[in-house]
Scaffold this motif. Structure first.
Motif, mmCIF file in Angstrom:
data_model
loop_
_atom_site.group_PDB
_atom_site.id
_atom_site.type_symbol
_atom_site.label_atom_id
_atom_site.label_comp_id
_atom_site.label_asym_id
_atom_site.label_seq_id
_atom_site.Cartn_x
_atom_site.Cartn_y
_atom_site.Cartn_z
ATOM 1 N N VAL A 23 -4.962 -10.696 14.568
ATOM 2 C CA VAL A 23 -5.787 -10.681 13.353
ATOM 3 C C VAL A 23 -5.074 -10.052 12.169
ATOM 4 C CG1 VAL A 23 -7.987 -10.720 14.567
ATOM 5 C CG2 VAL A 23 -6.942 -8.518 13.992
ATOM 6 N N GLY A 24 -3.884 -9.493 12.401
ATOM 7 C CA GLY A 24 -3.115 -8.976 11.275
ATOM 8 C C GLY A 24 -3.209 -7.483 11.071
ATOM 9 N N LYS A 25 -3.301 -6.741 12.150
ATOM 10 C CA LYS A 25 -3.424 -5.286 12.026
ATOM 11 C C LYS A 25 -2.193 -4.683 11.353
ATOM 12 C CE LYS A 25 -4.411 -4.801 16.470
ATOM 13 N NZ LYS A 25 -4.669 -6.191 16.914
ATOM 14 N N GLU A 26 -1.005 -5.171 11.725
ATOM 15 C CA GLU A 26 0.203 -4.623 11.104
ATOM 16 C C GLU A 26 0.291 -5.026 9.633
ATOM 17 O OE1 GLU A 26 5.054 -4.324 11.645
ATOM 18 O OE2 GLU A 26 3.859 -5.309 13.187
ATOM 19 N N ALA A 27 -0.129 -6.236 9.303
ATOM 20 C CA ALA A 27 -0.109 -6.657 7.900
ATOM 21 C C ALA A 27 -1.042 -5.790 7.060
ATOM 22 C CB ALA A 27 -0.508 -8.131 7.787
ATOM 23 N N VAL A 28 -2.208 -5.470 7.599
ATOM 24 C CA VAL A 28 -3.152 -4.609 6.884
ATOM 25 C C VAL A 28 -2.582 -3.197 6.744
ATOM 26 C CG1 VAL A 28 -5.414 -3.486 7.036
ATOM 27 C CG2 VAL A 28 -5.202 -5.935 7.459
ATOM 28 N N ALA A 29 -1.944 -2.713 7.802
ATOM 29 C CA ALA A 29 -1.318 -1.390 7.734
ATOM 30 C C ALA A 29 -0.272 -1.343 6.627
ATOM 31 C CB ALA A 29 -0.682 -1.046 9.079
ATOM 32 N N ARG A 30 0.507 -2.397 6.517
ATOM 33 C CA ARG A 30 1.544 -2.445 5.482
ATOM 34 C C ARG A 30 0.916 -2.473 4.090
ATOM 35 N NH1 ARG A 30 7.339 -2.133 4.901
ATOM 36 N NH2 ARG A 30 7.256 -1.699 2.693
ATOM 37 N N LEU A 31 -0.182 -3.206 3.945
ATOM 38 C CA LEU A 31 -0.868 -3.248 2.657
ATOM 39 C C LEU A 31 -1.416 -1.872 2.286
ATOM 40 C CD1 LEU A 31 -2.813 -6.632 2.858
ATOM 41 C CD2 LEU A 31 -0.920 -6.077 1.322
ATOM 42 N N VAL A 32 -1.979 -1.161 3.265
ATOM 43 C CA VAL A 32 -2.487 0.185 2.998
ATOM 44 C C VAL A 32 -1.347 1.069 2.488
ATOM 45 C CG1 VAL A 32 -3.442 2.274 4.045
ATOM 46 C CG2 VAL A 32 -4.412 0.044 4.613
ATOM 47 N N HIS A 33 -0.174 0.951 3.109
ATOM 48 C CA HIS A 33 0.982 1.725 2.639
ATOM 49 C C HIS A 33 1.396 1.291 1.229
ATOM 50 C CE1 HIS A 33 4.890 3.707 2.526
ATOM 51 N NE2 HIS A 33 5.415 2.542 2.213
ATOM 52 N N ASP A 34 1.505 -0.011 1.027
ATOM 53 C CA ASP A 34 1.979 -0.522 -0.262
ATOM 54 C C ASP A 34 1.037 -0.156 -1.410
ATOM 55 O OD1 ASP A 34 4.165 -1.591 0.972
ATOM 56 O OD2 ASP A 34 3.423 -3.647 1.002
ATOM 57 N N TRP A 35 -0.257 -0.035 -1.115
ATOM 58 C CA TRP A 35 -1.238 0.294 -2.150
ATOM 59 C C TRP A 35 -1.470 1.802 -2.284
ATOM 60 C CZ3 TRP A 35 -5.043 -4.027 -0.257
ATOM 61 C CH2 TRP A 35 -4.628 -5.262 -0.782
ATOM 62 N N SER A 36 -0.799 2.585 -1.481
ATOM 63 C CA SER A 36 -0.988 4.038 -1.513
ATOM 64 C C SER A 36 0.014 4.682 -2.470
ATOM 65 C CB SER A 36 -0.807 4.632 -0.111
ATOM 66 O OG SER A 36 0.569 4.660 0.246
ATOM 67 N N ASN A 37 -0.173 5.975 -2.714
ATOM 68 C CA ASN A 37 0.793 6.684 -3.551
ATOM 69 C C ASN A 37 2.035 7.105 -2.762
ATOM 70 O OD1 ASN A 37 -0.276 8.730 -2.023
ATOM 71 N ND2 ASN A 37 -1.360 9.725 -3.713
ATOM 72 N N ARG A 38 2.154 6.622 -1.515
ATOM 73 C CA ARG A 38 3.350 6.839 -0.712
ATOM 74 C C ARG A 38 4.242 5.599 -0.679
ATOM 75 N NH1 ARG A 38 2.927 11.071 3.260
ATOM 76 N NH2 ARG A 38 0.999 12.248 3.000
ATOM 77 N N SER A 39 3.893 4.591 -1.452
ATOM 78 C CA SER A 39 4.544 3.281 -1.327
ATOM 79 C C SER A 39 6.045 3.320 -1.624
ATOM 80 C CB SER A 39 3.858 2.258 -2.242
ATOM 81 O OG SER A 39 3.915 2.686 -3.590
ATOM 82 N N ALA A 40 6.491 4.286 -2.408
ATOM 83 C CA ALA A 40 7.917 4.360 -2.731
ATOM 84 C C ALA A 40 8.721 5.001 -1.608
ATOM 85 C CB ALA A 40 8.123 5.149 -4.029
ATOM 86 N N ASN A 41 8.029 5.549 -0.610
ATOM 87 C CA ASN A 41 8.699 6.219 0.506
ATOM 88 C C ASN A 41 8.678 5.356 1.764
ATOM 89 O OD1 ASN A 41 9.182 8.514 -1.134
ATOM 90 N ND2 ASN A 41 7.096 9.235 -0.731
ATOM 91 N N ALA A 42 9.186 5.893 2.853
ATOM 92 C CA ALA A 42 9.427 5.103 4.065
ATOM 93 C C ALA A 42 8.142 4.614 4.726
ATOM 94 C CB ALA A 42 10.219 5.936 5.060
ATOM 95 N N TYR A 43 8.246 3.425 5.329
ATOM 96 C CA TYR A 43 7.196 2.871 6.177
ATOM 97 C C TYR A 43 7.859 2.570 7.518
ATOM 98 C CZ TYR A 43 3.808 -0.467 8.093
ATOM 99 O OH TYR A 43 2.907 -1.125 8.898
ATOM 100 N N CYS A 44 7.468 3.303 8.559
ATOM 101 C CA CYS A 44 8.087 3.154 9.881
ATOM 102 C C CYS A 44 7.065 2.655 10.891
ATOM 103 C CB CYS A 44 8.674 4.484 10.351
ATOM 104 S SG CYS A 44 9.953 5.153 9.250
ATOM 105 N N VAL A 45 7.534 1.915 11.890
ATOM 106 C CA VAL A 45 6.650 1.279 12.872
ATOM 107 C C VAL A 45 7.074 1.655 14.285
ATOM 108 C CG1 VAL A 45 5.791 -0.898 13.774
ATOM 109 C CG2 VAL A 45 6.260 -0.670 11.326
ATOM 110 N N SER A 46 6.091 2.023 15.105
ATOM 111 C CA SER A 46 6.326 2.275 16.520
ATOM 112 C C SER A 46 5.317 1.481 17.334
ATOM 113 C CB SER A 46 6.177 3.769 16.840
ATOM 114 O OG SER A 46 6.281 3.994 18.236
#
Length: 234
Positions: A23-46
């Motif tokens: 259903v796109g859980k990782e895509a939604v997670a990435r959007l939450v990061h991209d729309w946050s004030n942390r978007s200029a910093n790292a996004y890591c996945v485990s």
């Protein structure tokens, strides 16, 4: 639903995304990061489901040289790599009980100890976790820690199948267009209105994974700057 995420993303609190496979859980997670004030910093996945216990601990917390067989040099873990940014923990329901304890401590105290080390490292990381399992049922069976669940479930997102939220197709399509422009080194501006109508008329049995595959295929076929219906698979 995705419009609502923009406000949620700015809060900075932990997020738990629940939904069936694809259903796109990782895509939604990435959007939450991209729309946050942390978007200029790292996004890591485990992905917890693919890791054995020792390897999972090393991946999250890092290790020192000689900490275990095969540890020929020190390694920085994902928690440290994501400092200032976001760490996405996929399949959190598959984390072992021992790892649940260590993860809970790291979230509560905002610090952790690498494998084989006696030195604590402080981190500032936003956690986004996802699962296709019923964590509340797992808690009742003693398979998942209740305190960890509440630590992760500050901002819950129940993600329905794509066929039940077709208003999200436009936002997701833009996300995939931006992604594939970078990968395929193209400059496609978006989808034509007719193309978007085609996408919204489809049932999407494969959920967001199917949508992503369709748009990437269109990238390969499309010769203009806008994706046309002719570039879509039948």
């Amino acid at each position: 639903m995705l419009e609502d995420l923009k406000g949620m993303a700015r809060t900075g609190v932990p997020v738990l995304i629940v939904g069936e496979t694809g259903v796109g859980k990782e895509a939604v997670a990435r959007l939450v990061h991209d729309w946050s004030n942390r978007s200029a910093n790292a996004y890591c996945v485990s992905n917890s489901a693919t890791l054995e216990n020792t390897l999972a601990e090393s991946e999250l917390f890092g290790h020192t040289k000689g900490a275990f067989t095969g540890a020929e040099q020190s390694r920085q873990g994902l928690l440290q790599s994501a400092h200032g940014g976001t760490l996405f923990l996929d399949e959190i329901g598959d984390v072992s009980p021992a790892m649940q304890v260590k993860l809970l401590r790291a979230l509560q105290e905002k610090k952790f100890t690498p494998v084989g080390s006696n030195r604590e490292i402080e981190v500032n990381v936003r956690i986004i976790a996802a699962t296709n399992r019923n964590l509340e049922e797992m808690i009742k069976k003693g398979e998942f820690r209740e305190d960890l669940f509440y630590r992760l479930n500050v901002l819950p997102i129940q993600l329905p199948p794509l066929r039940e939220r077709k208003s999200d197709i436009e936002h997701l399509s833009k996300y995939f267009v931006d992604k594939f422009n970078l990968i395929h080194k193209k400059n496609i501006t978006g989808l034509s209105p007719t193309t978007m109508d085609c996408l919204k008329a489809h049932a999407w049995p494969g959920n967001i994974r199917e949508l992503e595959n369709v748009i990437e295929l269109a990238f390969v076929i499309e010769s203009e700057n806008e994706i046309s219906p002719e570039s879509l698979p039948e």
